[in-house]
Write an enzyme that holds these catalytic residues in place. Structure first.
Site, mmCIF file in Angstrom:
data_model
loop_
_atom_site.group_PDB
_atom_site.id
_atom_site.type_symbol
_atom_site.label_atom_id
_atom_site.label_comp_id
_atom_site.label_asym_id
_atom_site.label_seq_id
_atom_site.Cartn_x
_atom_site.Cartn_y
_atom_site.Cartn_z
ATOM 1 N N PHE A 122 -8.263 2.965 -3.100
ATOM 2 C CA PHE A 122 -7.606 1.796 -2.512
ATOM 3 C C PHE A 122 -7.236 0.853 -3.641
ATOM 4 C CE2 PHE A 122 -7.400 -0.255 1.834
ATOM 5 C CZ PHE A 122 -7.076 0.900 2.510
ATOM 6 N N GLN A 235 -3.768 -13.946 2.204
ATOM 7 C CA GLN A 235 -3.274 -12.644 1.734
ATOM 8 C C GLN A 235 -2.069 -12.180 2.549
ATOM 9 O OE1 GLN A 235 -5.633 -8.712 2.095
ATOM 10 N NE2 GLN A 235 -5.652 -9.252 -0.055
ATOM 11 N N HIS A 237 -0.122 -9.035 3.039
ATOM 12 C CA HIS A 237 -0.271 -7.600 2.765
ATOM 13 C C HIS A 237 1.096 -7.034 2.400
ATOM 14 C CE1 HIS A 237 -1.231 -3.381 3.363
ATOM 15 N NE2 HIS A 237 -2.499 -3.686 3.545
ATOM 16 N N LEU A 251 0.715 -3.861 10.745
ATOM 17 C CA LEU A 251 0.244 -3.343 9.454
ATOM 18 C C LEU A 251 0.493 -1.854 9.252
ATOM 19 C CD1 LEU A 251 -1.408 -4.582 7.024
ATOM 20 C CD2 LEU A 251 -3.242 -3.114 7.843
ATOM 21 N N GLU A 254 -3.027 0.411 3.698
ATOM 22 C CA GLU A 254 -2.977 0.724 2.269
ATOM 23 C C GLU A 254 -3.381 2.177 2.016
ATOM 24 O OE1 GLU A 254 -4.292 -2.618 -0.002
ATOM 25 O OE2 GLU A 254 -5.375 -1.309 -1.359
ATOM 26 N N ARG A 315 -3.331 -6.439 -3.850
ATOM 27 C CA ARG A 315 -2.268 -6.707 -2.878
ATOM 28 C C ARG A 315 -1.341 -7.844 -3.278
ATOM 29 N NH1 ARG A 315 -6.004 -5.910 2.535
ATOM 30 N NH2 ARG A 315 -5.994 -3.640 2.400
ATOM 31 N N HIS A 381 -1.828 -11.413 6.488
ATOM 32 C CA HIS A 381 -2.838 -10.432 6.892
ATOM 33 C C HIS A 381 -4.253 -10.988 6.957
ATOM 34 C CE1 HIS A 381 -4.539 -6.495 7.339
ATOM 35 N NE2 HIS A 381 -5.192 -6.542 6.205
ATOM 36 N N ARG A 416 -8.336 -10.725 -1.668
ATOM 37 C CA ARG A 416 -9.336 -9.724 -1.254
ATOM 38 C C ARG A 416 -8.842 -8.319 -1.569
ATOM 39 N NH1 ARG A 416 -10.010 -6.370 3.381
ATOM 40 N NH2 ARG A 416 -8.127 -7.221 4.332
#
Ligand code: FAD
Length: 613
Positions: A122, A235, A237, A251, A254, A315, A381, A416
């Site tokens: 990730f 954040q 995304h 979404l 990822e 991100r 997000h 994050r």
């Protein structure tokens, strides 16, 4: 009052039944506290259920080099060093135990060929670290916690929205709210309260969040006198759906990039190689060949020495790169870029590893992602900021109040890493539940409720029905979302933020004059009218912090201050209501980092992040 309104008494009240709330309630109950768990929707339908990619924990099942120090390092670098280092340490050290515990409670994770819990790559994680169940990890996590929770003697109250915290002197002693179905007012008295209400995504027009994310917990804490911190860090995304418009913002996990997906502009260029920042030069590949070697190795679950593909940078970096491609005219027809997994993995692999994504695109956009690329763009997000908590106990700055999960701040700094939320929920949910139960034991008895206080809350709740005339609350919510999206979204500047504050003041006036038709039984218009208070509180907090932080860092990008600034590198921005009820902002120095933790980082990178170079 007890006759007039339904009233419940507990040692610990947990508000929110996602991963953090469930884990807190399980722990509180295990410590012998009589525990209530309250949620706005049905049990099991919390945001956590939507989590797709996995839970980050340095278990080293796929790559032996991984350990808690590497996880701590990645979390701090991803957060651009304004994280609470102690929270990052606790999180990295305890996450593997929490994942194993979840397995012992019945969670069925994907396995490696040797039979261990499988871990995937990730963004921002140095090694394959995300324990997962296909792309439905949140569903398995909630299912397991729910199974465990309902056998733990917890009292569950569903479809119940809490709108204010009650106080006994300085101490929080419960909450008041209403049942969504019947509209009846309900009171919870408790010796300690844990907030686990999630994020604030509904303050923005384009977001990946569900209707529940209206910032209620952050607002409840603020209005009870607690500190909020880091609210400027939101954040966006990199990969949300953009077409058709009815699904924009939903979404795309990822995990698509973790499983080999690459980002391409309208000219067919794999553009992320042009955007590798200094802090990631060592970790992420600067040649396509190197990145592809890495991908080929990791797809075979084989540790690799080659560097990672740039699509897996944190991100904030990837979202800004996509935005830049679009701004410079290299975007797609619908204003996004392409995410291509079809040309990198077999159709069989895609359906096995990304089943939800396959169905999501088939059903919502009539696109077969095993054959053609997806069209994607950034979407709001997650909020890194929230209730300021003590790293060991999750205590907020008001006695009797605790917070865990997305509603709390500190762990993620300015950005994050994917997968670090689910582990956050388990690690700090458990700690919050234990601390709240211990605090409750120290309170001998609950004081009687003050009738006048309850009546004041009740009158405020039903006010939108009693006005002769007024505005439709949905119109105010819509205008708030548009205002925030255009002035305080992914890119911000002083003029836009100042304008936003002016608009928020006007929206506050409108919110106080909404009119709701019909009765109190399942009346979504009424619910929207009440949620406006939370949305406006968190929006104002966000804008005030964003205006103050005159630099760009993680999930806060100022076009007028595009670099890191030394004066903001060692502070968090904290907010509390002053005596007049206005938001008072202060700079709070980051806790000092001990030498053994500081030694984990490359001094040159630290200098950059601290704006000293
Ligand atoms: P939630 O799970 O949202 O629970 C909040 C609870 O609070 C709900 O029960 C809600 O009903 C209740 N509530 C809210 N307000 C009130 C109120 N006023 N009164 C009573 N109850 C209230 N993170 C990862 O780590 N890995 C991933 O793979 C991942 N994938 C994601 C995919 C999607 C589509 C999304 C949107 C997020 C993803 N995240 C992921 C982020 C992660 O899912 C969330 O940050 C996390 O689940 C938040 O958990 P929580 O327990 O804090 O809140």
């Amino acid at each position: 009052m007890e006759q007039k309104y339904e009233t419940h008494q507990h040692d610990v009240l947990v508000i929110g039944a996602g991963g953090a709330g469930l884990r807190a309630a399980i722990e509180s109950s295990a410590q012998g506290a009589k525990t209530a768990l309250v949620c706005k929707s049905l049990l099991g339908k919390a945001h956590t259920v939507m989590a797709e990619g996995g839970i980050a924990a340095a278990m080293a099942n796929v790559d032996k080099r991984d350990d808690w120090k590497a996880h701590l390092r990645d979390t701090m670098l991803g957060g651009n060093f304004v994280n609470n280092w102690r929270m990052a340490q606790i999180h990295a050290q305890e996450a593997p135990d929490r994942v194993n515990e979840l397995e012992s409670w019945g969670a069925v994770f994907d396995r490696t060929p040797e039979g261990r819990i499988n871990q995937r790559n990730f963004g921002g994680h140095s090694y394959p670290r995300l324990a997962h169940v296909g792309d439905r990890t949140g569903l398995e996590m909630i299912r397991t916690l729910q199974d465990k929770g309902i056998h733990s003697g917890i009292d569950v109250y569903m479809e119940c929205t809490l709108v204010s915290l009650l106080k006994d002197g300085d101490r929080v002693c419960g909450a008041v709210g209403y049942y969504r179905e019947t509209g009846k007012i309900v009171i919870f008295q408790a010796k300690a309260v844990v907030l686990a209400t999630g994020g604030i995504g509904k303050a923005f027009k384009i977001n990946s969040n569900s209707w529940e994310y209206t910032g209620d917990g952050q607002a409840l804490a603020y209005h009870a006198g607690a500190d909020l911190v880091d609210m400027e860090f939101v954040q966006f995304h990199p990969t949300g759906m953009i077409w058709p418009p009815s699904v924009s913002g939903i979404l795309i996990t990822e995990a698509v990039r973790g499983e080999g997906g690459v980002l391409i502009n309208k000219d067919g260029k794999r553009f992320m190689f042009d955007y590798i920042p200094y802090k990631y030069k060592e970790l992420y590949a600067d040649t396509e060949k190197e990145a592809n070697t890495w991908m080929a190795d990791t797809l075979k679950s084989r540790p690799t020495k080659a560097r990672k593909p740039p699509e897996l940078m944190s991100r904030d970096v990837v979202a800004r790169a996509i935005w830049n491609e679009i701004k410079e005219g290299r975007g797609t027809e619908h204003g996004g870029v392409f995410l291509d997994v079809a040309s990198r993995r077999s159709a069989e692999d895609i359906k096995k590893k990304l089943p939800s994504m396959y169905h999501q695109f088939k059903e919502l956009a009539d696109v077969d992602i095993t054959k053609v690329p997806m069209e994607i763009g950034p979407t709001c997000h997650y909020v890194m900021g929230g209730v300021r908590v003590d790293p060991e106990t999750q205590a907020a700055s008001v006695p009797g109040l605790y917070a865990a999960g997305e509603v709390a701040a500190g762990l993620h700094g300015s950005n994050r890493l994917g997968g670090n939320s689910l582990s956050d929920l388990l690690v700090f949910g458990r700690r919050a539940g234990a601390s709240a139960a211990a605090f409750a034991k120290s309170i001998p008895a609950q004081s009687p409720l003050v009738d006048a206080v309850i009546e004041k809350h009740a009158a405020e709740m039903v006010a939108p029905f009693n006005r002769e005339k007024g505005e439709n609350p949905y119109d105010v919510v819509r205008d708030l979302q548009i205002t925030m999206e255009s002035n305080a979204g992914m890119f911000r500047d002083e003029d836009g933020l100042k304008n936003c504050l002016v608009e928020l003041e006007k929206l506050k006036v409108r919110a106080n004059h909404t009119k709701v038709e019909g009765n109190r039984q399942f009346n979504p218009g009424w619910h929207a009218a009440l949620e406006l208070k939370s949305l406006l509180t968190v929006s104002e907090a966000l804008v005030r912090c964003a205006l103050e932080r005159r630099e760009s860092r993680g999930g806060h990008s100022r076009t007028d201050f595009p670099d890191y600034a030394a004066e903001f590198a060692k502070v968090n921005l904290a907010l509390r209501a002053d005596a007049s009820g206005a938001m008072a902002l202060r700079r709070e120095p980051l806790p000092a980092m001990p030498d053994d933790i500081e030694k984990l980082f490359d001094p040159k990178v630290l200098k950059k992040l601290r704006g000293e170079e």
